[in-house]
Design a protein around this motif. Structure first.
Motif, short mmCIF file in Angstrom:
data_model
loop_
_atom_site.label_atom_id
_atom_site.label_comp_id
_atom_site.label_asym_id
_atom_site.label_seq_id
_atom_site.Cartn_x
_atom_site.Cartn_y
_atom_site.Cartn_z
N MET A 150 0.85 -1.20 0.00
CA MET A 150 0.00 0.00 0.00
C MET A 150 0.88 1.24 0.00
O MET A 150 1.98 1.24 0.57
CB MET A 150 -0.91 -0.02 1.23
CG MET A 150 -1.80 1.20 1.38
SD MET A 150 -3.10 0.96 2.64
CE MET A 150 -2.12 0.62 4.10
N SER A 151 0.39 2.30 -0.64
CA SER A 151 1.19 3.52 -0.71
C SER A 151 0.31 4.76 -0.82
O SER A 151 -0.90 4.68 -1.06
CB SER A 151 2.14 3.46 -1.91
OG SER A 151 1.39 3.61 -3.13
N HIS A 152 0.96 5.90 -0.67
CA HIS A 152 0.38 7.22 -0.91
C HIS A 152 1.38 7.96 -1.78
O HIS A 152 2.59 7.87 -1.56
CB HIS A 152 0.16 7.94 0.41
CG HIS A 152 -0.58 9.24 0.27
ND1 HIS A 152 0.00 10.38 -0.25
CD2 HIS A 152 -1.84 9.58 0.60
CE1 HIS A 152 -0.89 11.36 -0.24
NE2 HIS A 152 -2.01 10.90 0.26
N VAL A 153 0.92 8.68 -2.79
CA VAL A 153 1.83 9.37 -3.70
C VAL A 153 1.75 10.88 -3.49
O VAL A 153 0.68 11.44 -3.23
CB VAL A 153 1.53 9.00 -5.18
CG1 VAL A 153 0.21 9.61 -5.65
CG2 VAL A 153 2.67 9.42 -6.09
N LEU A 154 2.89 11.53 -3.58
CA LEU A 154 2.99 12.99 -3.45
C LEU A 154 3.81 13.51 -4.62
O LEU A 154 4.67 12.82 -5.18
CB LEU A 154 3.69 13.37 -2.14
CG LEU A 154 3.04 12.88 -0.84
CD1 LEU A 154 4.01 13.07 0.33
CD2 LEU A 154 1.74 13.61 -0.58
N VAL A 155 3.55 14.78 -5.01
CA VAL A 155 4.34 15.43 -6.06
C VAL A 155 5.01 16.65 -5.48
O VAL A 155 4.58 17.19 -4.44
CB VAL A 155 3.48 15.81 -7.28
CG1 VAL A 155 2.89 14.57 -7.92
CG2 VAL A 155 2.40 16.80 -6.90
N SER A 156 6.10 17.12 -6.12
CA SER A 156 6.79 18.31 -5.64
C SER A 156 5.81 19.48 -5.58
O SER A 156 4.89 19.60 -6.40
CB SER A 156 7.98 18.63 -6.53
OG SER A 156 7.67 18.49 -7.90
N GLU A 157 5.97 20.34 -4.57
CA GLU A 157 4.96 21.31 -4.17
C GLU A 157 4.44 22.17 -5.30
O GLU A 157 3.24 22.41 -5.43
CB GLU A 157 5.53 22.19 -3.05
CG GLU A 157 4.51 23.14 -2.45
CD GLU A 157 5.09 23.92 -1.29
OE1 GLU A 157 4.38 24.80 -0.77
OE2 GLU A 157 6.25 23.66 -0.90
N GLU A 158 5.35 22.68 -6.17
CA GLU A 158 4.92 23.60 -7.22
C GLU A 158 4.02 22.93 -8.27
O GLU A 158 3.29 23.60 -9.00
CB GLU A 158 6.14 24.25 -7.90
CG GLU A 158 7.03 23.29 -8.67
CD GLU A 158 8.12 22.68 -7.81
OE1 GLU A 158 9.15 22.28 -8.38
OE2 GLU A 158 7.93 22.58 -6.57
N PHE A 159 4.06 21.58 -8.33
CA PHE A 159 3.24 20.86 -9.29
C PHE A 159 1.96 20.30 -8.67
O PHE A 159 1.15 19.70 -9.39
CB PHE A 159 4.04 19.71 -9.91
CG PHE A 159 5.10 20.16 -10.87
CD1 PHE A 159 4.79 20.35 -12.22
CD2 PHE A 159 6.39 20.41 -10.43
CE1 PHE A 159 5.77 20.77 -13.11
CE2 PHE A 159 7.37 20.83 -11.31
CZ PHE A 159 7.06 21.02 -12.65
#
Length: 379
Positions: A150-159
Motif C-alpha cells: 500500500m502507498s500514498h503518492v505525493l508530487v513536488s509542491e509547485e506541481f
C-alpha cells in the motif's frame, strides 16, 4: 500467469492514477520497480467522467504508455468501478449511507483481488475523499497477504495543483502553475511514493471466519470484530433451541452442542467451580473412579440433552464424547459468530488439569427454559 493489480480510489483528480503509476513503474529513484498488468479504480459517477474525459478521450493514458514504452496494461471502462445503489451510480459521497456503500464496495473489490494466489495487489490511498482512502487501507489490512502493499503518492509542491499536470514527462512539456501566469516544465517534476506498512489479519484467521465468507458487508465485519471487545451477554433459549449474543440475531445450535453449552451455563449460574473433563479410555478398562466420574458426567449432561432430544441411552460422556462435542460447538460458534466472539463464549480452562468453565459472568447469562424449574436462576 502472474497478475500485478494496482487498485486506487479516486474522486475528481484522475492524475493520481498516472502519478502513482509513474512512481511505481518508471521513477528512476525507485530501485524496486513494479509494473501492473491491470489497473482498477473505484470512484463516483463524476469521477468516472473525469477519467474518461482526461485519461481516455484526451489520450493521456495512451501517451503515458508510449512515453515509457509500457505494454500489456489493462485499464479501460471495464476496470473503472463506480459506487452504486440499486443500479444507480452515485454522483458523490454525501451521506452516511453513501459512505457505507463505498466501504462495502471497497471491501468487496479488495477481497476479490486477493483471492487469486497468482496475484499481487498494490493499493493506493492517495485519491478520493479521506473516507475512501481509509476504507481502502482498512480493507487491505483485513484481506492483504504477504505479497500485497500500500502507498500514498505525493508530487513536488509547485506541481501539486498545476493545471494539466499528470506525470513527469521524459521531454519538455509545460503546464500552468496554480494561481499564476508562470509555466512549469513537467520534465522537472518529482513524484514521491510513500510506502505504508499495515497489519495483516488475513492469515491469522481460520477459513471459517466471516472475513473469508461471501455475503458479508464491511459494516458487518467491523461490527462483529467490535463486539468481541465489548461487554458480553449471552441468552440461551432452551425451549426454541437458539442462543443470542449481545442481543443480536438468533443462532440455532444442534441439540448435542446446545445441551453442552446449557450444561456449562447452568453450572455457572449455580455458582459452581466448573466441569472437569472425563479421563480414561473410550473403550477398554477404566478404573472404578474413572467410571464413576463418567457416570456422573453423563447423568448431568443428559438432564439437559433429554429435554431436547428425548432419552438416548447410548450417550456416554466419556473423554471422546466430551472432546468431540466441545469441538463441534467451537466450529459451529466460530462459523456463526466469528472467531473472536466465539472465543468469549466457549468453555475454557485455566490449566490442563483444571475444570472447564464458561468465561461469562453469571449476571450476563439469561436462560429461557420452559421445560422444568431445575435452574437456580431463570431469567
Amino acid at each position: 500467469m502472474q497478475k500485478n493489480i494496482l487498485f486506487l480510489v479516486t474522486g475528481m483528480t484522475p492524475q493520481i492514477i498516472t502519478e502513482t503509476l509513474y512512481a511505481l513503474a518508471v521513477d528512476s529513484e525507485n530501485s524496486d520497480k513494479w509494473v501492473p498488468t491491470e489497473i482498477h479504480v473505484l470512484t463516483t459517477a463524476k469521477g468516472k467522467i473525469q477519467i474518461r474525459s482526461r485519461l481516455f478521450n484526451d489520450g493521456i493514458f495512451e501517451q503515458f504508455l508510449k512515453d515509457f514504452h509500457l505494454l500489456n496494461m489493462r485499464f479501460d471502462d471495464s476496470t473503472v468501478h463506480v459506487i452504486s445503489h440499486q443500479g444507480k451510480e452515485l454522483e458523490d459521497l454525501k451521506t452516511l449511507d453513501d459512505n457505507e456503500l463505498a466501504a462495502n464496495e471497497t471491501c468487496r473489490l479488495i477481497k476479490l483481488f486477493t483471492e487469486d494466489d497468482n496475484s499481487k495487489l498494490h493499493v493506493s490511498i492517495a485519491g478520493g475523499r479521506k473516507t475512501m482512502g481509509f476504507y481502502a487501507g482498512y480493507a487491505l489490512s483485513l484481506y492483504g497477504r504477504a505479497q500485497d502493499s500500500m502507498s500514498h503518492v505525493l508530487v513536488s509542491e509547485e506541481f501539486e495543483f498545476a493545471s494539466n499536470f499528470y506525470y513527469p514527462t521524459p521531454y519538455e512539456h509545460y503546464v500552468g502553475k496554480y494561481n499564476s501566469q508562470e509555466r512549469l516544465n513537467a520534465q522537472h517534476a518529482k513524484v514521491f511514493l510513500a510506502n505504508i506498512p499495515f497489519v495483516r489479519l488475513r492469515h491469522a484467521l481460520p477459513d471459517t471466519h466471516p472475513l473469508k465468507m461471501d455475503g458479508y458487508q464491511f459494516s458487518d465485519v467491523v461490527e462483529q470484530i467490535n463486539q468481541s471487545n465489548q461487554n458480553l451477554s449471552l441468552e440461551i433459549d432452551f425451549t426454541h433451541k437458539y442462543i443470542r449474543v449481545n442481543r443480536g440475531e438468533q443462532v440455532n445450535i444442534p441439540p448435542r452442542e446446545l445441551a453442552m453449552l446449557m450444561w456449562f451455563a447452568d453450572n455457572k449460574v449455580k455458582g459452581k467451580s466448573g466441569i472437569k473433563a472425563p479421563t480414561g479410555k473410550a473403550k477398554g478398562e477404566n478404573s472404578v473412579a474413572e467410571n464413576q466420574i463418567i457416570e456422573e458426567l453423563t447423568a448431568d449432561y443428559l438432564k439437559h440433552y433429554d429435554d431436547l432430544k428425548g432419552s438416548e441411552t447410548s450417550i456416554v460422556v466419556n473423554k471422546e464424547f466430551f472432546d468431540s462435542t466441545k469441538s463441534k460447538l467451537k466450529k459451529h460458534l466460530e462459523k456463526k459468530l466469528g472467531v473472536e466472539l466465539a472465543a468469549r463464549i466457549l468453555p475454557k480452562q485455566n490449566g490442563r488439569s483444571m475444570p472447564f468453565y464458561l468465561p461469562i459472568e453469571s449476571e450476563y447469562i439469561t436462560i429461557k427454559d420452559n421445560f422444568k424449574d431445575r435452574l437456580v436462576s431463570i431469567q
